[in-house]
Design an enzyme around this catalytic site. Sequence first.
Site, PDB file in Angstrom:
ATOM      1  N   ARG A   1       0.850  -1.191   0.000  1.00 17.13           N
ATOM      2  CA  ARG A   1       0.000   0.000   0.000  1.00 17.13           C
ATOM      3  C   ARG A   1       0.887   1.243   0.000  1.00 17.13           C
ATOM      4  O   ARG A   1       1.933   1.289   0.658  1.00 17.13           O
ATOM      5  CB  ARG A   1      -0.913   0.038   1.234  1.00 17.13           C
ATOM      6  CG  ARG A   1      -1.883   1.216   1.187  1.00 17.13           C
ATOM      7  CD  ARG A   1      -2.738   1.332   2.433  1.00 17.13           C
ATOM      8  NE  ARG A   1      -3.581   2.525   2.337  1.00 17.13           N
ATOM      9  CZ  ARG A   1      -4.261   3.037   3.341  1.00 17.13           C
ATOM     10  NH1 ARG A   1      -4.214   2.471   4.546  1.00 17.13           N
ATOM     11  NH2 ARG A   1      -4.994   4.127   3.170  1.00 17.13           N
ATOM     12  N   HIS A   2       0.466   2.266  -0.713  1.00 15.29           N
ATOM     13  CA  HIS A   2       1.208   3.527  -0.779  1.00 15.29           C
ATOM     14  C   HIS A   2       1.339   4.174   0.606  1.00 15.29           C
ATOM     15  O   HIS A   2       0.565   3.868   1.518  1.00 15.29           O
ATOM     16  CB  HIS A   2       0.508   4.498  -1.737  1.00 15.29           C
ATOM     17  CG  HIS A   2      -0.842   4.919  -1.252  1.00 15.29           C
ATOM     18  ND1 HIS A   2      -1.026   5.899  -0.296  1.00 15.29           N
ATOM     19  CD2 HIS A   2      -2.080   4.471  -1.555  1.00 15.29           C
ATOM     20  CE1 HIS A   2      -2.306   6.048  -0.045  1.00 15.29           C
ATOM     21  NE2 HIS A   2      -2.979   5.184  -0.794  1.00 15.29           N
ATOM     22  N   PRO A   3       2.277   5.111   0.783  1.00 14.48           N
ATOM     23  CA  PRO A   3       2.452   5.790   2.073  1.00 14.48           C
ATOM     24  C   PRO A   3       1.324   6.777   2.370  1.00 14.48           C
ATOM     25  O   PRO A   3       0.496   7.095   1.511  1.00 14.48           O
ATOM     26  CB  PRO A   3       3.781   6.524   1.907  1.00 14.48           C
ATOM     27  CG  PRO A   3       4.421   5.952   0.684  1.00 14.48           C
ATOM     28  CD  PRO A   3       3.305   5.486  -0.186  1.00 14.48           C
ATOM     29  N   GLN A   4       1.335   7.293   3.591  1.00 11.47           N
ATOM     30  CA  GLN A   4       0.289   8.219   4.042  1.00 11.47           C
ATOM     31  C   GLN A   4       0.289   9.518   3.233  1.00 11.47           C
ATOM     32  O   GLN A   4       1.333  10.099   2.951  1.00 11.47           O
ATOM     33  CB  GLN A   4       0.482   8.561   5.518  1.00 11.47           C
ATOM     34  CG  GLN A   4      -0.649   9.408   6.092  1.00 11.47           C
ATOM     35  CD  GLN A   4      -0.326   9.948   7.473  1.00 11.47           C
ATOM     36  OE1 GLN A   4       0.529  10.826   7.632  1.00 11.47           O
ATOM     37  NE2 GLN A   4      -0.991   9.420   8.487  1.00 11.47           N
ATOM     38  N   THR A   5      -0.911   9.969   2.889  1.00  5.66           N
ATOM     39  CA  THR A   5      -1.094  11.244   2.197  1.00  5.66           C
ATOM     40  C   THR A   5      -1.875  12.210   3.083  1.00  5.66           C
ATOM     41  O   THR A   5      -2.423  11.833   4.124  1.00  5.66           O
ATOM     42  CB  THR A   5      -1.872  11.059   0.883  1.00  5.66           C
ATOM     43  OG1 THR A   5      -3.220  10.673   1.213  1.00  5.66           O
ATOM     44  CG2 THR A   5      -1.242   9.997  -0.003  1.00  5.66           C
ATOM     45  N   GLU A   6      -1.946  13.447   2.631  1.00  7.95           N
ATOM     46  CA  GLU A   6      -2.696  14.467   3.370  1.00  7.95           C
ATOM     47  C   GLU A   6      -4.163  14.065   3.507  1.00  7.95           C
ATOM     48  O   GLU A   6      -4.769  14.250   4.564  1.00  7.95           O
ATOM     49  CB  GLU A   6      -2.592  15.818   2.654  1.00  7.95           C
ATOM     50  CG  GLU A   6      -1.194  16.416   2.621  1.00  7.95           C
ATOM     51  CD  GLU A   6      -0.747  16.967   3.963  1.00  7.95           C
ATOM     52  OE1 GLU A   6      -1.560  16.995   4.906  1.00  7.95           O
ATOM     53  OE2 GLU A   6       0.433  17.372   4.066  1.00  7.95           O
ATOM     54  N   TRP A   7      -4.737  13.511   2.459  1.00  6.66           N
ATOM     55  CA  TRP A   7      -6.155  13.129   2.529  1.00  6.66           C
ATOM     56  C   TRP A   7      -6.366  11.887   3.373  1.00  6.66           C
ATOM     57  O   TRP A   7      -7.394  11.744   4.011  1.00  6.66           O
ATOM     58  CB  TRP A   7      -6.712  12.938   1.123  1.00  6.66           C
ATOM     59  CG  TRP A   7      -7.035  14.240   0.445  1.00  6.66           C
ATOM     60  CD1 TRP A   7      -6.711  15.501   0.878  1.00  6.66           C
ATOM     61  CD2 TRP A   7      -7.738  14.417  -0.780  1.00  6.66           C
ATOM     62  NE1 TRP A   7      -7.155  16.435   0.001  1.00  6.66           N
ATOM     63  CE2 TRP A   7      -7.796  15.798  -1.040  1.00  6.66           C
ATOM     64  CE3 TRP A   7      -8.311  13.539  -1.688  1.00  6.66           C
ATOM     65  CZ2 TRP A   7      -8.425  16.328  -2.165  1.00  6.66           C
ATOM     66  CZ3 TRP A   7      -8.929  14.051  -2.824  1.00  6.66           C
ATOM     67  CH2 TRP A   7      -8.988  15.432  -3.044  1.00  6.66           C
ATOM     68  N   ASN A   8      -5.382  10.975   3.400  1.00 10.80           N
ATOM     69  CA  ASN A   8      -5.477   9.857   4.343  1.00 10.80           C
ATOM     70  C   ASN A   8      -5.600  10.390   5.762  1.00 10.80           C
ATOM     71  O   ASN A   8      -6.446   9.952   6.543  1.00 10.80           O
ATOM     72  CB  ASN A   8      -4.226   8.970   4.280  1.00 10.80           C
ATOM     73  CG  ASN A   8      -4.144   8.095   3.049  1.00 10.80           C
ATOM     74  OD1 ASN A   8      -3.047   7.813   2.565  1.00 10.80           O
ATOM     75  ND2 ASN A   8      -5.269   7.646   2.520  1.00 10.80           N
TER      76      ASN A   8
ATOM     77  N   ARG B   1       0.422   8.934  -5.685  1.00  9.85           N
ATOM     78  CA  ARG B   1       0.873   8.475  -4.368  1.00  9.85           C
ATOM     79  C   ARG B   1       1.506   7.092  -4.441  1.00  9.85           C
ATOM     80  O   ARG B   1       2.403   6.772  -3.657  1.00  9.85           O
ATOM     81  CB  ARG B   1      -0.291   8.504  -3.381  1.00  9.85           C
ATOM     82  CG  ARG B   1      -1.530   7.695  -3.784  1.00  9.85           C
ATOM     83  CD  ARG B   1      -2.714   8.104  -2.913  1.00  9.85           C
ATOM     84  NE  ARG B   1      -3.929   7.312  -3.117  1.00  9.85           N
ATOM     85  CZ  ARG B   1      -4.844   7.546  -4.052  1.00  9.85           C
ATOM     86  NH1 ARG B   1      -4.673   8.556  -4.909  1.00  9.85           N
ATOM     87  NH2 ARG B   1      -5.936   6.806  -4.134  1.00  9.85           N
TER      88      ARG B   1
ATOM     89  N   GLU C   1      -6.831   2.248  -7.244  1.00  5.90           N
ATOM     90  CA  GLU C   1      -7.791   2.116  -6.159  1.00  5.90           C
ATOM     91  C   GLU C   1      -9.202   1.914  -6.703  1.00  5.90           C
ATOM     92  O   GLU C   1      -9.489   2.210  -7.878  1.00  5.90           O
ATOM     93  CB  GLU C   1      -7.751   3.384  -5.285  1.00  5.90           C
ATOM     94  CG  GLU C   1      -8.703   3.431  -4.105  1.00  5.90           C
ATOM     95  CD  GLU C   1      -8.512   2.287  -3.102  1.00  5.90           C
ATOM     96  OE1 GLU C   1      -8.833   1.138  -3.459  1.00  5.90           O
ATOM     97  OE2 GLU C   1      -8.072   2.559  -1.974  1.00  5.90           O
TER      98      GLU C   1
END
Length: 202
Positions: free
Chosen positions: A7-14, A59, A83
């Site tokens: 899974r991709h790393p944490q984003t602002e929207w996450n 991302r 996704e």
Amino acid sequence: MKALLIRHPQTEWNRAGIIQGRLDSPLTPRGHEESHALIRGLREAGIRPEVIFSSPLGRAQQMALLIAEQYQCDIQFEEALQEQHFGAFDGRSLRDIRREFPRFADDEAFQPPQGESLAHAAQRLLDFLHRLPDICPLATVALVSHGQIMQGAIAQLLENSLENVARYYHPNASYSLLEINHDACRVMRWGVASHLLGLKSG
């Protein structure tokens, strides 16, 4: 072959609890830390990807580029790793969507307006996994994808059902290890996140 489903790393929207779907937002400072922690975790586990297949979303690309740099391997962008398409829900608060559409969290067949159901998205990823031995001759591949579709695929592989899909939550920058041949796709480990334990929360 071994396939590492990441899974991709944490984003602002996450961090803000906003549905991204086919949209994107920048990685957070923690997301950058998670990326490097994943690389350290792979090295410690003795896992060495020979090629990377990545969702084309930004991302995921950022994670794929870092892995490619570390292991000197090629990247191929693959639409099947994107996704779940949340359609009209993209860019909206997850809390608001769950309040307005109670079926969203519990019904794998629920299709958001202009989007796709979790059942459809998970099958899209599974179809690609089963095709991998025919399209890639290498022994170890990394697949960079997204949380919701990964949960669905792992649930289907382990239970042949999406009834307990929430059980298979993958934190950002976690991975599952699969063994794939022409006859079967088996989950060896899922939701591996021990490499993230030393990071600050955020």
